[in-house]
Design a protein around this motif. Structure first.
Motif, PDB file in Angstrom:
ATOM      1  N   THR A  13      -7.188   7.011   3.555  1.00 33.96           N
ATOM      2  CA  THR A  13      -7.185   7.196   1.974  1.00 33.96           C
ATOM      3  C   THR A  13      -7.111   5.776   1.102  1.00 33.96           C
ATOM      4  OG1 THR A  13      -4.666   6.762   2.010  1.00 33.96           O
ATOM      5  CG2 THR A  13      -5.585   8.998   2.270  1.00 33.96           C
ATOM      6  N   LEU A  14      -7.380   4.928   1.844  1.00 37.76           N
ATOM      7  CA  LEU A  14      -7.508   3.456   1.018  1.00 37.76           C
ATOM      8  C   LEU A  14      -9.015   3.218   0.743  1.00 37.76           C
ATOM      9  CD1 LEU A  14      -5.140   1.390   3.153  1.00 37.76           C
ATOM     10  CD2 LEU A  14      -4.653   2.455   1.160  1.00 37.76           C
ATOM     11  N   ASN A  15      -9.099   2.924  -0.346  1.00 34.65           N
ATOM     12  CA  ASN A  15     -10.534   2.546  -1.027  1.00 34.65           C
ATOM     13  C   ASN A  15     -10.571   1.202  -1.306  1.00 34.65           C
ATOM     14  OD1 ASN A  15     -13.140   2.817  -1.806  1.00 34.65           O
ATOM     15  ND2 ASN A  15     -12.896   4.312  -3.418  1.00 34.65           N
TER      16      ASN A  15
ATOM     17  N   GLN B  62     -11.639   0.529  -5.459  1.00 32.63           N
ATOM     18  CA  GLN B  62     -10.609   0.762  -6.436  1.00 32.63           C
ATOM     19  C   GLN B  62      -9.660  -0.284  -6.673  1.00 32.63           C
ATOM     20  OE1 GLN B  62      -8.877   4.559  -5.516  1.00 32.63           O
ATOM     21  NE2 GLN B  62     -10.279   5.505  -6.844  1.00 32.63           N
TER      22      GLN B  62
ATOM     23  N   THR C 200       0.722  -1.070  -0.060  1.00 33.14           N
ATOM     24  CA  THR C 200       0.016   0.059   0.073  1.00 33.14           C
ATOM     25  C   THR C 200       0.853   1.293   0.026  1.00 33.14           C
ATOM     26  OG1 THR C 200      -0.226  -0.118   2.552  1.00 33.14           O
ATOM     27  CG2 THR C 200      -1.966  -1.066   1.184  1.00 33.14           C
TER      28      THR C 200
ATOM     29  N   THR D 155       1.941   1.833  -3.506  1.00 32.59           N
ATOM     30  CA  THR D 155       0.741   2.126  -4.544  1.00 32.59           C
ATOM     31  C   THR D 155       0.271   3.276  -4.444  1.00 32.59           C
ATOM     32  OG1 THR D 155      -0.848   0.666  -3.494  1.00 32.59           O
ATOM     33  CG2 THR D 155       0.286  -0.314  -5.161  1.00 32.59           C
ATOM     34  N   HIS D 156      -0.043   3.700  -3.015  1.00 31.55           N
ATOM     35  CA  HIS D 156      -0.829   4.865  -2.699  1.00 31.55           C
ATOM     36  C   HIS D 156      -0.020   5.852  -2.082  1.00 31.55           C
ATOM     37  CE1 HIS D 156      -4.332   2.271  -3.512  1.00 31.55           C
ATOM     38  NE2 HIS D 156      -4.769   2.015  -2.299  1.00 31.55           N
ATOM     39  N   GLY D 157       1.275   5.697  -1.726  1.00 35.15           N
ATOM     40  CA  GLY D 157       2.048   6.540  -1.597  1.00 35.15           C
ATOM     41  C   GLY D 157       2.061   6.870   0.125  1.00 35.15           C
ATOM     42  N   THR D 158       1.337   6.312   0.850  1.00 35.65           N
ATOM     43  CA  THR D 158       1.064   6.621   2.273  1.00 35.65           C
ATOM     44  C   THR D 158       0.452   5.323   2.923  1.00 35.65           C
ATOM     45  OG1 THR D 158      -0.024   7.997   4.035  1.00 35.65           O
ATOM     46  CG2 THR D 158      -1.373   7.554   2.017  1.00 35.65           C
ATOM     47  N   ASP D 159       0.450   5.305   4.042  1.00 38.91           N
ATOM     48  CA  ASP D 159      -0.305   4.024   5.052  1.00 38.91           C
ATOM     49  C   ASP D 159      -1.594   4.573   5.553  1.00 38.91           C
ATOM     50  OD1 ASP D 159       1.061   5.432   6.994  1.00 38.91           O
ATOM     51  OD2 ASP D 159       1.460   3.424   7.862  1.00 38.91           O
ATOM     52  N   ARG D 160      -2.367   5.677   5.303  1.00 39.22           N
ATOM     53  CA  ARG D 160      -3.246   6.304   6.093  1.00 39.22           C
ATOM     54  C   ARG D 160      -4.257   5.481   5.621  1.00 39.22           C
ATOM     55  NH1 ARG D 160      -3.300  10.854   8.884  1.00 39.22           N
ATOM     56  NH2 ARG D 160      -5.614  11.012   8.381  1.00 39.22           N
TER      57      ARG D 160
END
Length: 98
Positions: free
Chosen positions: A92-94, A97, A81, A84-89
């Motif tokens: 912000t993960l959906n 998608q 994560t 792919t997303h640039g963060t582990d918050r």
């Protein structure tokens, strides 16, 4: 309730509370899960020592093996994560998608 039982049940509940209330980062959720597994491992180890039987002596080792597998899978998800997303918050993960 003995002080040992109170201590391990309190550490488990604190890990569970941390998991439910402080879900901002994936790493903090994984650390709360590890704290819960560690308290279960120590409680199960003391329980088998208290019974003085060899029937349940493998239970803490099996729990520790599952905990290590859970930790490695969690760290793999954390790295995936973060790449792919640039963060582990977690906000912000959906999951819908790809």
């Amino acid at each position: 309730m003995t002080p040992a039982h109170f201590t391990f049940s309190t550490t488990f509940v604190l890990g569970l509370a941390g998991l439910t209330f402080h879900r901002t980062h994936l790493l903090s959720a994984l650390l709360c899960l590890e704290g819960m597994m560690l308290s279960l491992f120590i409680a199960l180890s003391l329980w088998t020592l208290h019974l003085n039987t060899t029937n349940f002596s493998t239970s803490p080792m099996i729990l520790l093996a599952f905990s290590a597998c859970e930790a490695s899978a969690g760290l793999a998800l954390l790295v995936a994560t973060a790449r792919t997303h640039g963060t582990d918050r977690l906000q912000t993960l959906n999951l819908l998608q790809c």
